[in-house]
Write a protein that holds these residues in place. Structure first.
Motif, PDB file in Angstrom:
ATOM      1  N   MET A 240       1.771 -12.524  -0.814  1.00 10.43           N
ATOM      2  CA  MET A 240       0.787 -11.804  -1.629  1.00 10.43           C
ATOM      3  C   MET A 240      -0.399 -12.735  -1.885  1.00 10.43           C
ATOM      4  SD  MET A 240       3.416  -9.786  -4.202  1.00 10.43           S
ATOM      5  CE  MET A 240       2.187  -9.608  -5.488  1.00 10.43           C
ATOM      6  N   HIS A 241      -0.926 -12.702  -3.093  1.00  5.28           N
ATOM      7  CA  HIS A 241      -2.014 -13.599  -3.504  1.00  5.28           C
ATOM      8  C   HIS A 241      -3.323 -13.344  -2.769  1.00  5.28           C
ATOM      9  CE1 HIS A 241       1.089 -15.618  -5.712  1.00  5.28           C
ATOM     10  NE2 HIS A 241       1.730 -15.911  -4.611  1.00  5.28           N
ATOM     11  N   ARG A 242      -3.472 -12.155  -2.175  1.00  2.00           N
ATOM     12  CA  ARG A 242      -4.777 -11.688  -1.748  1.00  2.00           C
ATOM     13  C   ARG A 242      -5.132 -10.548  -2.697  1.00  2.00           C
ATOM     14  NH1 ARG A 242      -6.673 -13.339   3.410  1.00  2.00           N
ATOM     15  NH2 ARG A 242      -8.512 -12.099   2.869  1.00  2.00           N
ATOM     16  N   ALA A 243      -6.428 -10.358  -2.969  1.00  2.29           N
ATOM     17  CA  ALA A 243      -6.853  -9.453  -4.038  1.00  2.29           C
ATOM     18  C   ALA A 243      -6.345  -8.026  -3.848  1.00  2.29           C
ATOM     19  CB  ALA A 243      -8.378  -9.467  -4.147  1.00  2.29           C
ATOM     20  N   LEU A 244      -6.477  -7.477  -2.641  1.00  2.00           N
ATOM     21  CA  LEU A 244      -6.060  -6.090  -2.431  1.00  2.00           C
ATOM     22  C   LEU A 244      -4.543  -5.938  -2.527  1.00  2.00           C
ATOM     23  CD1 LEU A 244      -6.876  -3.200  -1.848  1.00  2.00           C
ATOM     24  CD2 LEU A 244      -6.837  -3.725   0.604  1.00  2.00           C
ATOM     25  N   ALA A 245      -3.806  -6.874  -1.959  1.00  5.24           N
ATOM     26  CA  ALA A 245      -2.338  -6.830  -2.033  1.00  5.24           C
ATOM     27  C   ALA A 245      -1.879  -6.870  -3.485  1.00  5.24           C
ATOM     28  CB  ALA A 245      -1.735  -7.993  -1.250  1.00  5.24           C
ATOM     29  N   ASP A 246      -2.506  -7.719  -4.296  1.00  4.57           N
ATOM     30  CA  ASP A 246      -2.126  -7.817  -5.715  1.00  4.57           C
ATOM     31  C   ASP A 246      -2.464  -6.535  -6.475  1.00  4.57           C
ATOM     32  OD1 ASP A 246      -1.240 -10.310  -5.123  1.00  4.57           O
ATOM     33  OD2 ASP A 246      -2.710 -11.407  -6.332  1.00  4.57           O
ATOM     34  N   CYS A 247      -3.571  -5.890  -6.108  1.00  2.00           N
ATOM     35  CA  CYS A 247      -3.925  -4.613  -6.746  1.00  2.00           C
ATOM     36  C   CYS A 247      -2.883  -3.541  -6.423  1.00  2.00           C
ATOM     37  CB  CYS A 247      -5.307  -4.147  -6.286  1.00  2.00           C
ATOM     38  SG  CYS A 247      -6.691  -5.013  -7.051  1.00  2.00           S
ATOM     39  N   PHE A 248      -2.486  -3.460  -5.153  1.00  2.10           N
ATOM     40  CA  PHE A 248      -1.461  -2.495  -4.758  1.00  2.10           C
ATOM     41  C   PHE A 248      -0.145  -2.785  -5.492  1.00  2.10           C
ATOM     42  CE2 PHE A 248      -3.661  -1.741  -0.445  1.00  2.10           C
ATOM     43  CZ  PHE A 248      -4.217  -0.551  -0.880  1.00  2.10           C
ATOM     44  N   ALA A 249       0.208  -4.068  -5.586  1.00  2.33           N
ATOM     45  CA  ALA A 249       1.458  -4.455  -6.243  1.00  2.33           C
ATOM     46  C   ALA A 249       1.455  -4.042  -7.713  1.00  2.33           C
ATOM     47  CB  ALA A 249       1.667  -5.960  -6.118  1.00  2.33           C
ATOM     48  N   LEU A 250       0.352  -4.313  -8.417  1.00  4.08           N
ATOM     49  CA  LEU A 250       0.275  -3.970  -9.833  1.00  4.08           C
ATOM     50  C   LEU A 250       0.267  -2.454 -10.027  1.00  4.08           C
ATOM     51  CD1 LEU A 250       0.110  -4.906 -12.718  1.00  4.08           C
ATOM     52  CD2 LEU A 250      -2.375  -5.139 -12.484  1.00  4.08           C
ATOM     53  N   SER A 251      -0.424  -1.743  -9.163  1.00  2.95           N
ATOM     54  CA  SER A 251      -0.435  -0.278  -9.247  1.00  2.95           C
ATOM     55  C   SER A 251       0.973   0.280  -9.094  1.00  2.95           C
ATOM     56  CB  SER A 251      -1.359   0.297  -8.162  1.00  2.95           C
ATOM     57  OG  SER A 251      -1.337   1.701  -8.176  1.00  2.95           O
ATOM     58  N   ALA A 252       1.717  -0.218  -8.098  1.00  2.00           N
ATOM     59  CA  ALA A 252       3.096   0.250  -7.887  1.00  2.00           C
ATOM     60  C   ALA A 252       3.970  -0.057  -9.101  1.00  2.00           C
ATOM     61  CB  ALA A 252       3.678  -0.402  -6.631  1.00  2.00           C
TER      62      ALA A 252
ATOM     63  N   SER B 176       0.830  -1.200   0.000  1.00  3.70           N
ATOM     64  CA  SER B 176       0.000   0.000   0.000  1.00  3.70           C
ATOM     65  C   SER B 176       0.868   1.254   0.000  1.00  3.70           C
ATOM     66  CB  SER B 176      -0.914  -0.012   1.238  1.00  3.70           C
ATOM     67  OG  SER B 176      -1.569   1.230   1.391  1.00  3.70           O
ATOM     68  N   LEU B 177       1.913   1.244   0.829  1.00  2.00           N
ATOM     69  CA  LEU B 177       2.811   2.387   0.899  1.00  2.00           C
ATOM     70  C   LEU B 177       3.583   2.571  -0.406  1.00  2.00           C
ATOM     71  CD1 LEU B 177       3.926   4.665   2.631  1.00  2.00           C
ATOM     72  CD2 LEU B 177       5.588   3.066   3.581  1.00  2.00           C
ATOM     73  N   LEU B 178       4.037   1.450  -0.989  1.00  2.00           N
ATOM     74  CA  LEU B 178       4.739   1.528  -2.274  1.00  2.00           C
ATOM     75  C   LEU B 178       3.846   2.122  -3.357  1.00  2.00           C
ATOM     76  CD1 LEU B 178       6.798  -1.791  -2.693  1.00  2.00           C
ATOM     77  CD2 LEU B 178       7.680   0.537  -2.665  1.00  2.00           C
ATOM     78  N   ALA B 179       2.597   1.655  -3.418  1.00  2.00           N
ATOM     79  CA  ALA B 179       1.679   2.117  -4.459  1.00  2.00           C
ATOM     80  C   ALA B 179       1.403   3.616  -4.337  1.00  2.00           C
ATOM     81  CB  ALA B 179       0.369   1.330  -4.392  1.00  2.00           C
ATOM     82  N   THR B 180       1.098   4.065  -3.117  1.00  2.00           N
ATOM     83  CA  THR B 180       0.782   5.488  -2.939  1.00  2.00           C
ATOM     84  C   THR B 180       2.023   6.360  -3.146  1.00  2.00           C
ATOM     85  OG1 THR B 180       1.080   5.175  -0.542  1.00  2.00           O
ATOM     86  CG2 THR B 180      -1.157   5.093  -1.393  1.00  2.00           C
ATOM     87  N   THR B 181       3.178   5.877  -2.719  1.00  2.00           N
ATOM     88  CA  THR B 181       4.422   6.642  -2.894  1.00  2.00           C
ATOM     89  C   THR B 181       4.765   6.795  -4.366  1.00  2.00           C
ATOM     90  OG1 THR B 181       5.290   5.872  -0.778  1.00  2.00           O
ATOM     91  CG2 THR B 181       6.885   6.743  -2.347  1.00  2.00           C
ATOM     92  N   HIS B 182       4.691   5.697  -5.109  1.00  2.00           N
ATOM     93  CA  HIS B 182       5.027   5.758  -6.537  1.00  2.00           C
ATOM     94  C   HIS B 182       4.004   6.576  -7.324  1.00  2.00           C
ATOM     95  CE1 HIS B 182       8.614   3.275  -7.104  1.00  2.00           C
ATOM     96  NE2 HIS B 182       8.203   2.619  -6.039  1.00  2.00           N
ATOM     97  N   ALA B 183       2.746   6.533  -6.907  1.00  2.00           N
ATOM     98  CA  ALA B 183       1.730   7.341  -7.588  1.00  2.00           C
ATOM     99  C   ALA B 183       2.033   8.829  -7.432  1.00  2.00           C
ATOM    100  CB  ALA B 183       0.343   7.024  -7.046  1.00  2.00           C
ATOM    101  N   LYS B 184       2.629   9.208  -6.284  1.00  2.00           N
ATOM    102  CA  LYS B 184       2.937  10.620  -6.030  1.00  2.00           C
ATOM    103  C   LYS B 184       4.244  11.052  -6.691  1.00  2.00           C
ATOM    104  CE  LYS B 184       0.536  10.781  -1.566  1.00  2.00           C
ATOM    105  NZ  LYS B 184       0.714  10.870  -0.095  1.00  2.00           N
ATOM    106  N   THR B 185       5.251  10.162  -6.670  1.00  2.00           N
ATOM    107  CA  THR B 185       6.584  10.561  -7.133  1.00  2.00           C
ATOM    108  C   THR B 185       6.839  10.301  -8.608  1.00  2.00           C
ATOM    109  OG1 THR B 185       7.492   8.421  -6.433  1.00  2.00           O
ATOM    110  CG2 THR B 185       7.585  10.222  -4.848  1.00  2.00           C
ATOM    111  N   ASN B 186       6.182   9.298  -9.181  1.00  2.00           N
ATOM    112  CA  ASN B 186       6.384   8.979 -10.604  1.00  2.00           C
ATOM    113  C   ASN B 186       5.234   9.565 -11.407  1.00  2.00           C
ATOM    114  OD1 ASN B 186       8.537   7.574  -9.678  1.00  2.00           O
ATOM    115  ND2 ASN B 186       7.720   5.542 -10.081  1.00  2.00           N
ATOM    116  N   GLN B 187       5.555  10.510 -12.261  1.00  2.00           N
ATOM    117  CA  GLN B 187       4.507  11.237 -12.987  1.00  2.00           C
ATOM    118  C   GLN B 187       4.028  10.452 -14.214  1.00  2.00           C
ATOM    119  OE1 GLN B 187       3.208  14.006 -11.625  1.00  2.00           O
ATOM    120  NE2 GLN B 187       4.609  13.547  -9.944  1.00  2.00           N
ATOM    121  N   LEU B 188       3.199   9.430 -13.961  1.00  2.00           N
ATOM    122  CA  LEU B 188       2.594   8.667 -15.050  1.00  2.00           C
ATOM    123  C   LEU B 188       1.522   9.536 -15.702  1.00  2.00           C
ATOM    124  CD1 LEU B 188       2.318   5.843 -16.438  1.00  2.00           C
ATOM    125  CD2 LEU B 188       0.505   5.366 -14.780  1.00  2.00           C
ATOM    126  N   ARG B 189       1.646   9.747 -16.981  1.00  2.00           N
ATOM    127  CA  ARG B 189       0.710  10.623 -17.684  1.00  2.00           C
ATOM    128  C   ARG B 189      -0.529   9.847 -18.132  1.00  2.00           C
ATOM    129  NH1 ARG B 189       4.951  14.117 -21.476  1.00  2.00           N
ATOM    130  NH2 ARG B 189       6.115  15.059 -19.733  1.00  2.00           N
TER     131      ARG B 189
END
Length: 363
Positions: A326-338, A143-156
């Motif tokens: 991993m292998h729980r739905a929310l954890a996998d979503c966070f992982a893919l988002s990051a 969760s922390l990785l996903a939110t951090t990368h969403a803020k710092t990496n400017q995906l257009r």
């Protein structure tokens, strides 16, 4: 492993120290992430608990007088009056104290788990019952990785696209004449991973989770009994997507929705199966909803590695994460988002229409 490994993104890097323990360096998130990541060294963990001393077996004491058995005949033999001296009483007291200490320790560990679950619920806003301690740590770290990368990496992300990362857990894999049921559903906003939904899904009475699927995710039939019905879980997803779309429409009224998943054809088939079984008719215009498969995008990018599962990608890009938890739905979503934010050059292909599949497509 005593040397620095490659950085995982601007402002956030993963390194190892000389002792071989991994750590994450970040200007703003070092202490947060490092405190969440489990130590994966072999042999780590609490020291084994010493076995309690066996209680002394009662027996005749020296000098005890036999009490002859009543009645005629030889009988069963003399019965001795048993007593304990000071030494035996002290030893018995030590054993009782050790057992009490073990019971107190177990109770303390249970209380610690409850505190961690409550802390995770407060931070993540989801029910975390059924997660092992390792899964809980991994979920928080992702969760922390996903939110951090969403803020710092400017995906257009184009203004006319609402992108949602989706994952399901199921009773097993599809096979001929076999019904597959959803056991868990989660969705995360790609632009803001702190916005998400997640829920276990209740199973029909005759549905069984295959052993391999249960071992992989840790989800059991007992856990699913406390979940939502299929149609409730599906409604959660539709409402979540609708809200995300409406927020995006403030920027551009022509918004299309992209549901992103790793091996999307599988998740699409699972969710379409729920629509079919429940005959659910959403207000959401599904003609403007499309699936995008990140597994196919990775393969099309010319990746040299043979293994491109979600776990394999996380192992390569975020080696400090315990992918076995991993292998729980929310954890996998966070992982893919990051991963999408971190490897934005590769995953910018998400926004190319040639990679989109209609919601009801069987491809």
């Amino acid at each position: 492993m005593g040397h620095l490994v490659s950085a995982v993104g601007p402002g956030l890097g993963i390194a190892t120290n000389e002792s071989g323990k991994r750590r994450i360096d970040s200007a703003d998130h070092t202490s947060d992430v490092a405190s969440l990541l489990p130590d994966r060294q072999a042999g780590s963990g609490p020291a084994p608990r010493p076995a309690p001393k066996p209680a002394p077996k009662p027996g005749p004491r020296p000098g005890s007088k036999p009490n002859p058995s009543p009645g005629p005949g030889p009988g069963p033999g003399p019965v001795f009056e048993v007593g304990y001296g000071p030494d035996e009483q002290e030893e018995e007291g030590d054993v009782i104290m050790e057992l009490d200490d073990m019971e107190d320790e177990d109770q303390q560990q249970q209380e610690e788990v409850k505190v961690k679950e409550k802390d995770a619920e407060d931070k993540l806003g989801v029910q975390v019952k059924g997660l092992t301690n390792q899964q809980l740590l991994t979920l928080q770290a992702l969760s922390l990785l996903a939110t951090t990368h969403a803020k710092t990496n400017q995906l257009r992300i184009p203004a006319d696209l609402c992108v949602i990362v989706v994952d399901t857990e199921t009773t097993g894999l599809f096979a001929k004449n076999k019904e597959v049921w959803m056991t868990e559903l989660a969705a995360v906003s790609l632009v803001d991973p702190s916005s998400f939904i997640s829920s276990l899904v209740r199973l029909p009475d005759d549905a069984k989770i295959e052993q391999k699927a249960s071992e992989l995710s840790g989800i059991t039939e007992e856990m699913c009994r406390q979940g939502k019905s299929e149609i409730e879980a599906l409604l959660d997803l539709v409402v979540f997507v609708q809200k995300q779309k409406e927020a995006q429409q403030k920027t551009d009224p022509r918004v299309k929705v992209l549901l992103v998943a790793h091996n999307a054809p599988f998740d699409a088939k699972v969710i379409r199966g729920v629509f079919k079984r429940t005959a659910f008719q959403p207000s959401l215009d599904l003609s403007q909803v499309f699936w995008v498969d990140t597994l196919q995008i990775v393969r099309n990018s010319g990746a040299r590695e043979k293994k491109n599962s979600l776990g394999a990608l996380v192992d390569r890009e975020f080696p400090a994460i315990d992918t076995g938890s991993m292998h729980r739905a929310l954890a996998d979503c966070f992982a893919l988002s990051a991963l999408i934010h971190h490897k934005r050059d590769t995953f910018s292909a998400l926004f190319q229409e040639k990679n989109w599949k209609p919601f009801y497509s069987d491809e």
